[in-house]
Scaffold this active site. Structure first.
Site, short mmCIF file in Angstrom:
data_model
loop_
_atom_site.label_atom_id
_atom_site.label_comp_id
_atom_site.label_asym_id
_atom_site.label_seq_id
_atom_site.Cartn_x
_atom_site.Cartn_y
_atom_site.Cartn_z
N GLU A 157 0.82 -1.21 0.00
CA GLU A 157 0.00 0.00 0.00
C GLU A 157 0.86 1.26 0.00
O GLU A 157 0.60 2.21 -0.75
CB GLU A 157 -0.91 0.03 1.23
N ALA A 169 18.67 -49.71 -4.44
CA ALA A 169 18.71 -50.32 -3.12
C ALA A 169 20.02 -50.02 -2.39
O ALA A 169 20.06 -49.94 -1.16
CB ALA A 169 18.52 -51.84 -3.24
N SER A 175 21.14 -42.47 -6.06
CA SER A 175 19.91 -41.79 -6.50
C SER A 175 20.20 -40.62 -7.44
O SER A 175 19.31 -39.83 -7.72
CB SER A 175 19.14 -41.27 -5.28
N THR A 194 19.80 -38.81 5.15
CA THR A 194 20.09 -38.16 3.87
C THR A 194 21.43 -37.43 3.93
O THR A 194 22.21 -37.46 2.98
CB THR A 194 18.97 -37.17 3.52
N GLU A 242 12.77 -32.43 1.88
CA GLU A 242 13.55 -33.20 0.90
C GLU A 242 14.24 -34.30 1.68
O GLU A 242 15.31 -34.09 2.26
CB GLU A 242 14.56 -32.30 0.19
#
Length: 368
Positions: free
Chosen positions: A56, A169, A173, A201, A296
């Site tokens: 504004e 496995a 990845s 991870t 993630e």
């Protein structure tokens, strides 16, 4: 008060302006403003960053005093009426002499909710609320969640083959999806207040979990769930820009001090079973003004979050290949005994991203 086709046109422009702050306004909401006089836009504004002028004020300054008297104002969010990082906006609108304010939605912040509108109406300014409300809400799911539920909006990102496999496995990845999909993930990181992962991870991939290719002026808070404090003090995410929060259920003071010395923050949220209390963590993140959390992580953490009802949305990337039944899946669950135990989703968007496909799915609150 009714709205017109012209009102919709000006509100659509205000929503466009608000989207400019998608990656920069955090923890504030994304807001756009259009000022119209005699059917012509005389000022536009948007909120870029916390501590800087609200939409504004930005629009009023650009319009100038001569153009604001008896003008109409189109806002994606109710104007604030309390002192925060910046002064309130309702007095500025009143002082500018505007005659009408059309807002897409009420501010979910209890310090404001409805009070800004009442203050305007008390000074003779006409107020209309609800035009393109759903579009405005879609801009700020995290801010709305934090204000109404006391926890951030949680979004889980996963990349998988067409048969739902996220890695081999043996843990390999990289890379399931294409470079275009990985670039798209950067957009989700950039708009998020925090990125959440599990220590497994970190141990497997040693990721940085940073935003690249976007000038946001900040890095999301990196959060690692590490119930037993296995996080290496030399992990890459403890170096470079941004902060890292290790969340644990362990009372190991020596390990905690080592991580703190390496630059991490350490927080303790434990269940009676010595696992991390996820609900308590999300409540704490809301207190830290975290709006949107991007998860993630691997199948275990994603499965736990989903089963506990703590996931709001899934962002799923599917690559055009098949990996077979022995590789890693997307969500680790206990066996489901009945079809009614399924977690139902609502697909809200699907599109090609490079050679891959991206699906966005909202998690249903009720099971059928």
């Amino acid at each position: 008060m009714t709205t017109s086709a012209a009102d919709a046109q000006f509100m659509a422009r205000a929503l466009q302006l608000a989207r400019r702050g998608l990656y920069t306004t955090d923890p504030n909401p994304r807001v756009g403003c259009v000022i119209v006089k005699d059917g012509r836009i005389v000022g536009e504004g948007w909120h870029e960053r916390a501590g800087q002028p609200h939409a504004e004020i930005d629009a009023l300054q650009k319009a100038g005093k001569m153009n604001t008297h008896s003008a109409g104002v189109y806002l994606t969010l109710e104007p604030c009426c309390h002192e925060g990082r910046t002064p309130p906006c309702t007095p500025a609108l009143i002082k500018a002499g505007v005659k009408r304010v059309v807002a897409a939605m009420r501010d979910p912040n209890p310090l404001v909710s409805g009070k800004g509108f009442k203050e305007l109406e008390a000074h003779g300014i006409q107020v209309a609320v609800g035009l393109m409300e759903r579009e405005a809400e879609a801009l700020n799911p995290g801010f709305i969640s934090r204000m109404t539920r006391g926890r951030p909006y949680v979004r889980v990102k996963l990349a998988a083959s067409l048969d739902g496999r996220t890695g081999m496995a043996n843990g390999d990845s990289k890379w399931i999806t294409s470079e275009a999909a990985r670039a798209d993930v950067q957009k989700w990181r950039a708009r998020s207040s925090a990125i959440l992962t599990g220590v497994q991870t970190v141990l497997a991939d040693d990721p940085q979990l940073t935003v690249r290719d976007f000038k946001t002026g900040r890095q999301p808070l990196r959060i690692v769930l590490d119930s037993r404090l296995r996080m290496p003090p030399k992990a890459r995410m403890l170096r470079g820009d941004g902060e890292t929060l290790i969340v644990t259920a362990s009372d190991d003071v020596a390990s905690s001090n080592a991580l703190k010395a390496a630059g991490a923050q350490v927080a303790h949220f434990s269940t009676p079973h010595k696992s991390v209390d996820l609900a308590a963590l999300l409540k704490h993140l809301a207190w830290l003004e975290v709006n949107e959390v991007l998860v993630e992580a691997g199948a275990t953490l994603c499965g736990v979050l989903l089963r506990q009802g703590l996931v709001d949305e899934l962002v799923l990337y599917y690559a055009p290949h098949v990996m077979g039944s022995h590789e890693r899946g997307m969500f680790l669950f206990p066996p489901l005994l009945r079809m009614s135990d399924r977690i139902n989703l609502e697909i809200t968007d699907s599109r090609a991203v490079g050679q891959d496909w991206r699906f966005i799915a909202r998690v249903s609150e009720k099971k059928s």
